[in-house]
Design an enzyme around this catalytic site. Structure first.
Site, PDB file in Angstrom:
ATOM      1  N   THR A 288      44.425  71.370  29.783  1.00 27.43           N
ATOM      2  CA  THR A 288      44.150  72.515  28.916  1.00 27.43           C
ATOM      3  C   THR A 288      45.105  73.653  29.248  1.00 27.43           C
ATOM      4  OG1 THR A 288      42.601  73.632  30.409  1.00 27.43           O
ATOM      5  CG2 THR A 288      41.704  71.951  28.927  1.00 27.43           C
ATOM      6  N   ASP A 289      45.214  74.597  28.342  1.00 23.30           N
ATOM      7  CA  ASP A 289      45.849  75.856  28.681  1.00 23.30           C
ATOM      8  C   ASP A 289      44.851  76.670  29.498  1.00 23.30           C
ATOM      9  OD1 ASP A 289      47.706  77.916  28.869  1.00 23.30           O
ATOM     10  OD2 ASP A 289      48.205  77.845  26.750  1.00 23.30           O
ATOM     11  N   TYR A 290      45.300  77.773  30.003  1.00 21.87           N
ATOM     12  CA  TYR A 290      44.584  78.596  30.971  1.00 21.87           C
ATOM     13  C   TYR A 290      43.160  78.931  30.499  1.00 21.87           C
ATOM     14  CZ  TYR A 290      44.555  82.183  34.684  1.00 21.87           C
ATOM     15  OH  TYR A 290      44.307  82.935  35.808  1.00 21.87           O
ATOM     16  N   THR A 291      42.166  78.446  31.207  1.00 23.97           N
ATOM     17  CA  THR A 291      40.730  78.696  30.949  1.00 23.97           C
ATOM     18  C   THR A 291      40.285  78.302  29.543  1.00 23.97           C
ATOM     19  OG1 THR A 291      41.009  81.039  30.295  1.00 23.97           O
ATOM     20  CG2 THR A 291      40.679  80.575  32.639  1.00 23.97           C
ATOM     21  N   SER A 292      40.991  77.376  28.898  1.00 30.06           N
ATOM     22  CA  SER A 292      40.625  77.021  27.519  1.00 30.06           C
ATOM     23  C   SER A 292      39.239  76.390  27.413  1.00 30.06           C
ATOM     24  CB  SER A 292      41.657  76.066  26.926  1.00 30.06           C
ATOM     25  OG  SER A 292      42.879  76.728  26.701  1.00 30.06           O
TER      26      SER A 292
END
Length: 742
Positions: A288-292
């Site tokens: 995932t992207d950051y904290t997605s």
């Protein structure tokens, strides 16, 4: 309605012509499969979940969250990869800690956003796309991989494959512009550059295709916003660059922040399983992207951490970046029979295979060489490459009365503007570990090239703000000079993530500075330093010479100076349309006619009352210090069948006095189809060096797959009938020909 040549025919023929579309995919490695299965059989559930967890170190700050004790996470097996930690000594220390303190001694992945260079910073990706030079783009990625791997990194969160037709979106700077054909070729080049020819070499980086999918189409160009589009638009325009990178063998892929048609990317089975796995046969892992995953709660599709984890895992996510939700929730979800442990096993297999392919199980420290870090950072040949690629990325937008190139016999030049001597801005956004103190500014580049010339510098104003106190000094400098070089544009922080702008004109009082200097009557060359298309109508109308230098990187000042004084003949072409104002956005070359195409004699046609439909600068546009003349298009036959190819050629003559490179561009239009089709679509280009007076023939091969599109039933289809070919130096100024698909 014309008869159809369906997908199977088109694809089979295409494969015969160009080879298997699966790029770098390799046969099944039985040794790897056996190793991974053996290791997986020994792992506890908690150890498996640890491999699915990615946390940030403390050397860089990508987002708001930061782990306080990464070593404790490693020791407890709660993390399988780390980003924002680099340096040969530092990564070796953490890798040794993982090997010595964990039961199964599984090595870590170390990642970073190495987007356009690591220490040696190349032009921002949008700028590199303006070079239309695939070899140069691949070379810059190769050098970035060499440098980054020398400091212990083995994974980069690139290439960015997001198509964007809205320059308000700050992250347009990270991609290749508006066109899926050009962006797909660039995506492949970057994957090849990062991953090299041998994944187990110690100077490779695992590529990470991002941001999947359609992140560049966020509504209103506002960061993290929603995307809503037809599946046809998604497949024809936005998906091809991601698929090209996957086909080239990219090892990993990152989900996007946006939702697509109501489903957040990190929760989309349609994207991550149906398309990515089942259609494209992607066998790497998805991060995932950051904290997605955390953000699924804010999206409103999950009530809590457990449900967010469940949704994303079942959709096809393998690794959780930074939120820690997988670490906290997956084991409980298995105990509650909400998810099956085999789903976790599948994700862990993918992650372990990437580590195996990188050779980390053979030698966990292959990327942790202090000697390489000392010898392979900012090497002279890397700096020369950065200078060369920056030159190739520069686009000459205007050159009235051949003001450029400037003569080295000039006595006095005024160098003015907030970006003329701005070291911290030259690298642009996402500049990895680039040392901004070593970036060469325009003023420094000019001084190095012209040590005997009188260069009068005046800043004039800041990039942003309302203070005009420096105008008087700038005007005085201009009055003493024979010519003014005016460097204006954006700050690096005005492009990139979380940097959307509703007004894409010049920030602050820069426009007022330009107008004040124009009143002096001195000839002015505007140098734009920026990360997106800008609305510069007044400058285009009033200023005789304009070059688009973008954020050019470490050697930018030298590169710009080379172009200004003719040591390099600019050859860049725009990979994205420049609008006249934000009211035209989205604006792109491959639009459709509509049922009422613009007619100046008829009010009731598609147009604005206050501005023309035409952009300021069209896609593919860029001038040269010489001129080129195109002959008539020649076809080897007037029709083709679905089992044939068509050879198209055009003679291009350098009618000027110096050698120059021309990007010969081929576009196709489906004249009549069962669905409305774009007025033209890029299907080929060649960058050719032509000597003065020389004529060169550019030849292209058109395949049936170049004519295909998704029909009303979503079949990928080429329909029989008339097609138009356009060839020229940009998407507007072209010669044309017609052929028939029978």
């Amino acid at each position: 309605m014309r008869s159809k040549l369906h997908l199977l025919i088109v694809i089979c023929f295409s494969l015969l012509v160009v080879g298997c579309s699966s790029g770098k995919k390799q046969p099944v490695n039985e040794e790897m499969e056996d190793f991974v299965e053996g290791l997986l059989a020994q792992m506890t559930l908690e150890e498996k979940i640890g491999q699915m967890t990615l946390f940030a170190g403390d050397m860089d700050q990508t987002g708001q969250l930061k782990r306080k004790d990464i070593e404790e996470d490693i020791k407890l097996g709660r993390v399988g990869a780390i980003f924002n930690n680099y340096g040969a000594i530092n990564t070796r220390r953490l890798q040794e800690f993982a090997i010595k303190n964990t039961r199964l001694r599984i090595p870590l992945l170390f990642g970073l956003d190495v987007i356009h260079g690591f220490k040696t910073i190349f032009p921002v990706p949008l700028a590199e796309a303006a070079s239309w030079d695939l070899q140069a783009i691949e070379k810059s990625a190769r050098i970035a991989a060499i440098e980054a791997s020398a400091v212990g990194l083995n994974w980069t969160f690139a290439p960015v494959c997001d198509i964007s037709r809205d320059p308000r979106w700050g992250r347009i700077v990270e991609g290749a512009g508006e066109d899926p054909y050009l962006a797909s070729l660039i995506a492949r080049a970057r994957v090849r550059g990062f991953q090299g020819e041998n994944l187990k070499a110690n100077n490779t980086l695992a590529a990470c295709v991002k941001h999947f999918a359609a992140y560049g189409a966020v509504q209103a160009g506002r960061e993290y916003n929603s995307v809503d589009m037809s599946e046809r638009m998604l497949r024809e325009v936005y998906l091809p660059p991601y698929q090209a990178a996957v086909d080239e063998g990219a090892l990993t892929l990152m989900t996007a922040f946006n939702d697509l048609n109501g489903v957040p990317a990190s929760a989309s089975k349609f994207l991550l399983t149906d398309i990515l796995r089942n259609e494209w046969n992607f066998d790497g892992f998805v991060v995932t992207d950051y904290t997605s995953i955390m953000e699924l709660i804010q999206h409103g599709v999950a009530t809590d951490e457990a449900q967010a984890s469940e949704i994303s895992l079942k959709a096809g996510v393998d690794m959780d970046m930074q939120s820690g939700f997988f670490q906290k929730e997956l084991a409980k979800l298995v105990e509650q029979n909400i998810i099956e442990e085999e789903q976790i096993n599948t994700a862990v297999r993918r992650i372990l295979k990437v580590k195996y392919q990188l050779g980390l199980f053979e030698d966990p420290f292959r990327y942790c060489s202090d000697e390489r870090e000392q010898n392979e950072i900012m090497a002279p040949e890397f700096l020369e490459a950065a200078r060369d690629i920056a030159r190739k990325s520069i686009v000459l937008l205007k050159n009235k009365n051949n003001l450029l190139p400037l003569s080295k016999e000039l006595k006095t030049i005024a160098v003015i503007g907030p970006l003329a001597d701005a070291k911290i801005e030259m690298n642009g956004s996402w500049a990895a570990a680039g040392d901004r103190s070593k970036s060469v500014t325009l003023l420094e580049g000019l001084r190095a090239k012209l040590p005997e010339m009188n260069l009068i510098f005046a800043k004039g104003c800041e990039i942003d703000g309302t203070v005009t106190d420096g105008f008087a000094e700038a005007i005085a400098a201009a009055m003493q000079s024979e010519v003014v070089i005016l460097a204006i544009g954006e700050a690096a922080s005005m492009s990139g993530e979380a940097a959307s702008r509703s007004d894409i004109g010049l920030p602050g009082v820069q426009q007022e500075l330009v107008e004040a200097l124009h009143k002096t009557g001195k000839p002015i060359v505007v140098v734009l330093i920026n990360g997106r298309p800008l609305t510069i109508n007044w400058i285009d109308e009033k200023i005789p010479a304009i070059i688009e230098a973008w954020f050019p990187g470490t050697q930018g000042g030298h590169a710009i100076s080379d172009v200004l004084f003719g040591d390099y003949n600019p050859s860049g072409k725009l990979p994205v349309t420049f609008p006249k104002n934000v009211g035209q956005i989205p604006i792109y070359y491959s639009s459709k006619n509509t049922g009422r195409p613009f007619d100046p004699k008829n009010k009731y046609t598609s147009h604005y009352l206050d501005v023309s439909n035409d952009p300021l600068y069209v896609f593919g546009y860029g001038l040269n210090y010489t001129t080129f003349e195109y002959g008539e298009i020649m076809l080897d036959k007037n029709s083709m069948t679905d089992y044939e190819t068509l050879e198209v050629s055009v003679e291009v003559t350098n009618t000027g006095k110096i050698a120059g490179e021309e990007v010969v561009q081929l576009y196709i239009q489906d004249a009549v189809a069962s669905l409305t089709r774009p007025v033209r679509e890029l299907k080929g280009f060649k960058k050719i060096m032509i000597e003065p007076g020389q004529s060169v023939t550019a030849t292209f091969t058109i395949k049936p797959s170049d004519l295909a599109f998704y029909d009303q039933d979503m079949h990928f289809t080429a329909e029989k009938g008339e097609f138009r070919i356009y060839i020229g130096g940009n998407s507007r100024d072209t010669k044309s020909a017609v052929f028939e698909l029978k």
